[in-house]
Design an enzyme around this catalytic site. Structure first.
Site, short mmCIF file in Angstrom:
data_model
loop_
_atom_site.label_atom_id
_atom_site.label_comp_id
_atom_site.label_asym_id
_atom_site.label_seq_id
_atom_site.Cartn_x
_atom_site.Cartn_y
_atom_site.Cartn_z
N HIS A 88 0.06 5.49 -6.80
CA HIS A 88 1.14 4.50 -6.77
C HIS A 88 2.45 5.04 -6.19
O HIS A 88 3.47 4.35 -6.19
CB HIS A 88 1.37 3.98 -8.20
CG HIS A 88 1.93 2.61 -8.26
ND1 HIS A 88 3.06 2.29 -8.97
CD2 HIS A 88 1.51 1.46 -7.67
CE1 HIS A 88 3.31 1.00 -8.82
NE2 HIS A 88 2.40 0.48 -8.04
N ASP A 133 10.24 17.27 7.33
CA ASP A 133 10.49 18.70 7.59
C ASP A 133 10.62 19.51 6.31
O ASP A 133 11.32 20.54 6.29
CB ASP A 133 11.74 18.87 8.47
CG ASP A 133 11.48 18.42 9.89
OD1 ASP A 133 10.31 18.45 10.32
OD2 ASP A 133 12.45 18.03 10.57
N LYS A 182 5.44 6.22 -3.69
CA LYS A 182 6.01 5.73 -2.44
C LYS A 182 7.06 6.76 -2.02
O LYS A 182 8.22 6.66 -2.42
CB LYS A 182 6.71 4.37 -2.63
CG LYS A 182 5.79 3.22 -2.96
CD LYS A 182 5.98 2.78 -4.37
CE LYS A 182 5.02 1.67 -4.73
NZ LYS A 182 5.04 1.40 -6.18
#
Ligand SMILES: [Zn+2]
Length: 213
Positions: A155, A162, A157
């Site tokens: 779940h 870099d 996000k």
């Protein structure tokens, strides 16, 4: 005899000059690296919000032209794309639901530049047709995507750029999330925040090794 000594003496001088030059260059390089590492990089801390007002921007989302709203969702999406496109070496993306065309295009762009891209998505959501299309497109380009179907949702996000900057929050990378949901994205290069995300992504990437990327 004298001539040989002169040649020998001269070649010694050349060796000494070259050696001194190499040594000086190395010392200057080490000094530059130490000085550069002490310069604090610019602090980045930003929060982007999407709200019920974002649905008003849906109309001009097709043209990608921002409007005058302070939280115009087209502007916010452009910012997210710009952050992704700032990647020079690595881009790691861990996204529950990913179907947004613009963000996918930004990823494809940096991948073409030679940036190492790794993507993790939720195994169940990957069967969503819009998400499935993105994953297929990534893989056809050679971008590695890992997932696992499980009773536990993947779940997260977040994205790591870099290994120095994170984008995270509640926002799935879908047009719905950015043009109609109440959602947020936090952008930060604070080491205390970035490091745990790097460790978690690396851990998950190994965990999701299945032979198919
Ligand atoms: Zn707008």
């Amino acid at each position: 005899m004298m001539k040989n000594m002169w040649i020998f003496g001269r070649s010694n001088k050349v060796v000494i000059v070259v050696f001194t030059g190499v040594l000086a260059t190395e010392l200057l390089w080490q000094l530059y690296k130490r000085t550069r590492s002490k310069i604090p990089s610019k602090s980045i801390n930003e929060v982007l919000f999407f709200s019920e007002e974002s649905s008003n921007c849906r109309m001009h989302a097709v043209s990608r032209t921002p409007c005058d709203r302070s939280n115009c969702s087209v502007t916010q999406l452009r910012k997210l794309c710009a952050y992704l496109e700032s990647a020079q070496q690595n881009l790691d993306v861990c996204m529950y639901l990913f179907s947004c065309e613009d963000l996918a295009a930004a990823i494809a762009k940096v991948f073409c530049r030679g940036v190492v891209v790794r993507i993790i998505v939720d195994g169940g959501m990957a069967e969503n047709s819009a998400c499935e299309r993105r994953i297929r497109d990534f893989r056809e380009r050679g971008i590695r995507v890992r997932m696992k179907k499980s009773e536990y949702l993947m779940h997260h996000k977040f994205a790591i750029i870099d290994r120095k900057l994170i984008l995270t929050g509640s926002t799935n990378w879908t047009m719905q999330a950015m043009h109609g949901n109440w959602d947020n994205v936090i952008v930060s290069n604070q080491l205390a925040l970035v490091k745990p995300f790097i460790a978690e992504f690396d851990r998950m990437w190994i965990l999701l090794t299945t032979g198919e990327d």
